[in-house]
Motif scaffolding. Sequence first.
Motif, PDB file in Angstrom:
ATOM      1  N   GLU A 172       0.832  -1.204   0.000  1.00  0.00           N
ATOM      2  CA  GLU A 172       0.000   0.000   0.000  1.00  0.00           C
ATOM      3  C   GLU A 172       0.863   1.248   0.000  1.00  0.00           C
ATOM      4  OE1 GLU A 172      -3.441   2.151   2.780  1.00  0.00           O
ATOM      5  OE2 GLU A 172      -2.628   0.190   3.331  1.00  0.00           O
ATOM      6  N   ALA A 173       1.934   1.233   0.800  1.00  0.00           N
ATOM      7  CA  ALA A 173       2.818   2.391   0.877  1.00  0.00           C
ATOM      8  C   ALA A 173       3.533   2.633  -0.444  1.00  0.00           C
ATOM      9  CB  ALA A 173       3.842   2.184   1.992  1.00  0.00           C
ATOM     10  N   ALA A 174       3.915   1.566  -1.136  1.00  0.00           N
ATOM     11  CA  ALA A 174       4.607   1.705  -2.422  1.00  0.00           C
ATOM     12  C   ALA A 174       3.729   2.419  -3.429  1.00  0.00           C
ATOM     13  CB  ALA A 174       5.003   0.330  -2.940  1.00  0.00           C
ATOM     14  N   GLN A 175       2.420   2.133  -3.390  1.00  0.00           N
ATOM     15  CA  GLN A 175       1.490   2.805  -4.291  1.00  0.00           C
ATOM     16  C   GLN A 175       1.350   4.274  -3.909  1.00  0.00           C
ATOM     17  OE1 GLN A 175      -2.147   0.607  -4.134  1.00  0.00           O
ATOM     18  NE2 GLN A 175      -1.227  -1.273  -4.913  1.00  0.00           N
ATOM     19  N   GLN A 176       1.287   4.547  -2.621  1.00  0.00           N
ATOM     20  CA  GLN A 176       1.134   5.917  -2.145  1.00  0.00           C
ATOM     21  C   GLN A 176       2.338   6.774  -2.524  1.00  0.00           C
ATOM     22  OE1 GLN A 176      -1.478   7.218  -0.746  1.00  0.00           O
ATOM     23  NE2 GLN A 176      -2.652   5.561   0.159  1.00  0.00           N
ATOM     24  N   GLN A 177       3.549   6.193  -2.476  1.00  0.00           N
ATOM     25  CA  GLN A 177       4.755   6.968  -2.683  1.00  0.00           C
ATOM     26  C   GLN A 177       4.977   7.366  -4.137  1.00  0.00           C
ATOM     27  OE1 GLN A 177       7.996   4.792  -0.915  1.00  0.00           O
ATOM     28  NE2 GLN A 177       7.011   4.777   1.094  1.00  0.00           N
ATOM     29  N   THR A 178       4.178   6.836  -5.050  1.00  0.00           N
ATOM     30  CA  THR A 178       4.320   7.230  -6.448  1.00  0.00           C
ATOM     31  C   THR A 178       3.776   8.637  -6.660  1.00  0.00           C
ATOM     32  OG1 THR A 178       2.165   6.253  -7.015  1.00  0.00           O
ATOM     33  CG2 THR A 178       4.119   4.854  -7.242  1.00  0.00           C
ATOM     34  N   ARG A 179       3.044   9.154  -5.673  1.00  0.00           N
ATOM     35  CA  ARG A 179       2.490  10.497  -5.783  1.00  0.00           C
ATOM     36  C   ARG A 179       3.460  11.504  -5.167  1.00  0.00           C
ATOM     37  NH1 ARG A 179      -3.064   9.805  -2.711  1.00  0.00           N
ATOM     38  NH2 ARG A 179      -1.496   9.610  -1.083  1.00  0.00           N
ATOM     39  N   GLY A 180       3.182  12.775  -5.370  1.00  0.00           N
ATOM     40  CA  GLY A 180       3.902  13.802  -4.622  1.00  0.00           C
ATOM     41  C   GLY A 180       5.158  14.278  -5.316  1.00  0.00           C
ATOM     42  N   GLY A 181       6.122  14.759  -4.497  1.00  0.00           N
ATOM     43  CA  GLY A 181       7.275  15.476  -5.021  1.00  0.00           C
ATOM     44  C   GLY A 181       8.444  14.636  -5.449  1.00  0.00           C
ATOM     45  N   GLY A 182       8.331  13.333  -5.529  1.00  0.00           N
ATOM     46  CA  GLY A 182       9.412  12.497  -5.995  1.00  0.00           C
ATOM     47  C   GLY A 182      10.315  12.008  -4.885  1.00  0.00           C
ATOM     48  N   LYS A 183      11.337  11.211  -5.286  1.00  0.00           N
ATOM     49  CA  LYS A 183      12.201  10.555  -4.304  1.00  0.00           C
ATOM     50  C   LYS A 183      13.027  11.541  -3.495  1.00  0.00           C
ATOM     51  CE  LYS A 183      12.670   6.127  -6.702  1.00  0.00           C
ATOM     52  NZ  LYS A 183      13.630   5.172  -7.308  1.00  0.00           N
ATOM     53  N   ASP A 184      13.559  12.581  -4.139  1.00  0.00           N
ATOM     54  CA  ASP A 184      14.396  13.548  -3.421  1.00  0.00           C
ATOM     55  C   ASP A 184      13.606  14.258  -2.338  1.00  0.00           C
ATOM     56  OD1 ASP A 184      16.505  12.862  -4.993  1.00  0.00           O
ATOM     57  OD2 ASP A 184      16.292  14.542  -6.382  1.00  0.00           O
ATOM     58  N   GLU A 185      12.401  14.669  -2.668  1.00  0.00           N
ATOM     59  CA  GLU A 185      11.548  15.352  -1.698  1.00  0.00           C
ATOM     60  C   GLU A 185      11.157  14.397  -0.570  1.00  0.00           C
ATOM     61  OE1 GLU A 185       9.102  18.245   0.171  1.00  0.00           O
ATOM     62  OE2 GLU A 185      10.818  18.309  -1.200  1.00  0.00           O
ATOM     63  N   PHE A 186      10.862  13.162  -0.932  1.00  0.00           N
ATOM     64  CA  PHE A 186      10.509  12.151   0.068  1.00  0.00           C
ATOM     65  C   PHE A 186      11.657  11.962   1.054  1.00  0.00           C
ATOM     66  CE2 PHE A 186      10.792   7.812   1.603  1.00  0.00           C
ATOM     67  CZ  PHE A 186       9.514   7.545   2.051  1.00  0.00           C
ATOM     68  N   GLN A 187      12.886  11.801   0.531  1.00  0.00           N
ATOM     69  CA  GLN A 187      14.041  11.563   1.389  1.00  0.00           C
ATOM     70  C   GLN A 187      14.313  12.769   2.279  1.00  0.00           C
ATOM     71  OE1 GLN A 187      15.468   8.652   1.629  1.00  0.00           O
ATOM     72  NE2 GLN A 187      16.862   9.360   3.252  1.00  0.00           N
ATOM     73  N   ARG A 188      14.163  13.962   1.742  1.00  0.00           N
ATOM     74  CA  ARG A 188      14.396  15.178   2.536  1.00  0.00           C
ATOM     75  C   ARG A 188      13.438  15.241   3.708  1.00  0.00           C
ATOM     76  NH1 ARG A 188      12.257  19.877   3.436  1.00  0.00           N
ATOM     77  NH2 ARG A 188      10.552  19.536   1.950  1.00  0.00           N
ATOM     78  N   ARG A 189      12.157  15.006   3.438  1.00  0.00           N
ATOM     79  CA  ARG A 189      11.158  15.072   4.505  1.00  0.00           C
ATOM     80  C   ARG A 189      11.366  13.968   5.535  1.00  0.00           C
ATOM     81  NH1 ARG A 189       5.206  15.540   2.252  1.00  0.00           N
ATOM     82  NH2 ARG A 189       4.829  15.586   4.500  1.00  0.00           N
ATOM     83  N   PHE A 190      11.794  12.799   5.050  1.00  0.00           N
ATOM     84  CA  PHE A 190      12.026  11.699   5.984  1.00  0.00           C
ATOM     85  C   PHE A 190      13.185  12.025   6.918  1.00  0.00           C
ATOM     86  CE2 PHE A 190      13.689   7.694   7.515  1.00  0.00           C
ATOM     87  CZ  PHE A 190      12.535   7.006   7.852  1.00  0.00           C
ATOM     88  N   GLU A 191      14.274  12.526   6.380  1.00  0.00           N
ATOM     89  CA  GLU A 191      15.437  12.854   7.196  1.00  0.00           C
ATOM     90  C   GLU A 191      15.114  13.945   8.208  1.00  0.00           C
ATOM     91  OE1 GLU A 191      18.446  13.808   4.385  1.00  0.00           O
ATOM     92  OE2 GLU A 191      18.810  11.710   3.819  1.00  0.00           O
ATOM     93  N   GLU A 192      14.288  14.895   7.824  1.00  0.00           N
ATOM     94  CA  GLU A 192      13.925  15.977   8.728  1.00  0.00           C
ATOM     95  C   GLU A 192      13.050  15.509   9.886  1.00  0.00           C
ATOM     96  OE1 GLU A 192      12.021  18.874   6.299  1.00  0.00           O
ATOM     97  OE2 GLU A 192      13.904  19.704   5.498  1.00  0.00           O
ATOM     98  N   ASN A 193      12.286  14.445   9.650  1.00  0.00           N
ATOM     99  CA  ASN A 193      11.304  14.006  10.648  1.00  0.00           C
ATOM    100  C   ASN A 193      11.539  12.599  11.184  1.00  0.00           C
ATOM    101  OD1 ASN A 193       9.008  16.240  10.473  1.00  0.00           O
ATOM    102  ND2 ASN A 193       9.647  15.789   8.382  1.00  0.00           N
ATOM    103  N   GLN A 194      12.708  12.021  10.881  1.00  0.00           N
ATOM    104  CA  GLN A 194      12.891  10.609  11.193  1.00  0.00           C
ATOM    105  C   GLN A 194      12.818  10.304  12.690  1.00  0.00           C
ATOM    106  OE1 GLN A 194      16.623   9.121   9.794  1.00  0.00           O
ATOM    107  NE2 GLN A 194      17.872  10.632  10.859  1.00  0.00           N
TER     108      GLN A 194
END
Length: 263
Positions: A172-194
């Motif tokens: 389910e998460a893999a499908q959700q992650q195809t949306r939004g700002g892409g991998k770079d944006e995803f990684q940035r937000r994850f690192e900021e909130n990990q």
Amino acid sequence: MSLAEIIEEIQGKEDDTGVLTIYLNTDASEGNVNKSEWKIHLKNGLKELKEEAKNRDAEQEVKALKKLQDKVEKEITLHQREMRKGFILVASADGELWRARVLQVPVTTAFHWGKKAETEQIEALEQKFPETAIIAVQSHDATFIETSLGIIRDVKKYSWDVDSESWLDYEEAAQQQTRGGGKDEFQRRFEENQHRWYKSLAEDLLKEVKSRKLEGVYLVGSKETVQEIETHMDSNKLLGVVTKNLGSNSAHDIASEVFETLV
């Protein structure tokens, strides 16, 4: 059915004709000449049981053992590619009891035929390898592995979804992650909130452990990731840590690494 209930079921079964108990060490690293030597031990062990029954003129037992041997060989063939460390099988002549399990841990090869099963090794394994969880974390993915007797009983995968800010089922998460700002944006937000998100993961995993009534948890991951998760874990439930990044490995390989390193 819990491990305690399975052992109770096995111990409670009595068959006047016989109950077959097989412990088979299938671990080549334990000194076997090759990966298939356990097949020879299996053949010879069953042959000896039949010869002992013949010597007692127990024709009914001989017939039962021949019938069980056919079923055992079919079961072994079914799981042959999964054979790693050990194998246990308990079966009654009347067909009411049949328990077969591939193990991630070795056992001492032994064959027993009697009115009741021989459970000494199972009981020893229960003490050494109780019902536990192995949690392997790799960045924004986590694998939850439920084990019992060194057997993998269930595998559940989580992945972080930025949009919902929650840990979801991996697919389910893999499908959700195809949306939004892409991998770079995803990684940035994850690192900021990990820090906050790993805390959420630890809470979800502990709930899973409690709901399954498991004894505790083995934690696997990089040094940094493990330290982050460990701060949010119940210390009474934490059984050990393996600081290796194994999250992309198979559940079998992760379990083997944990048992070989910590148990």
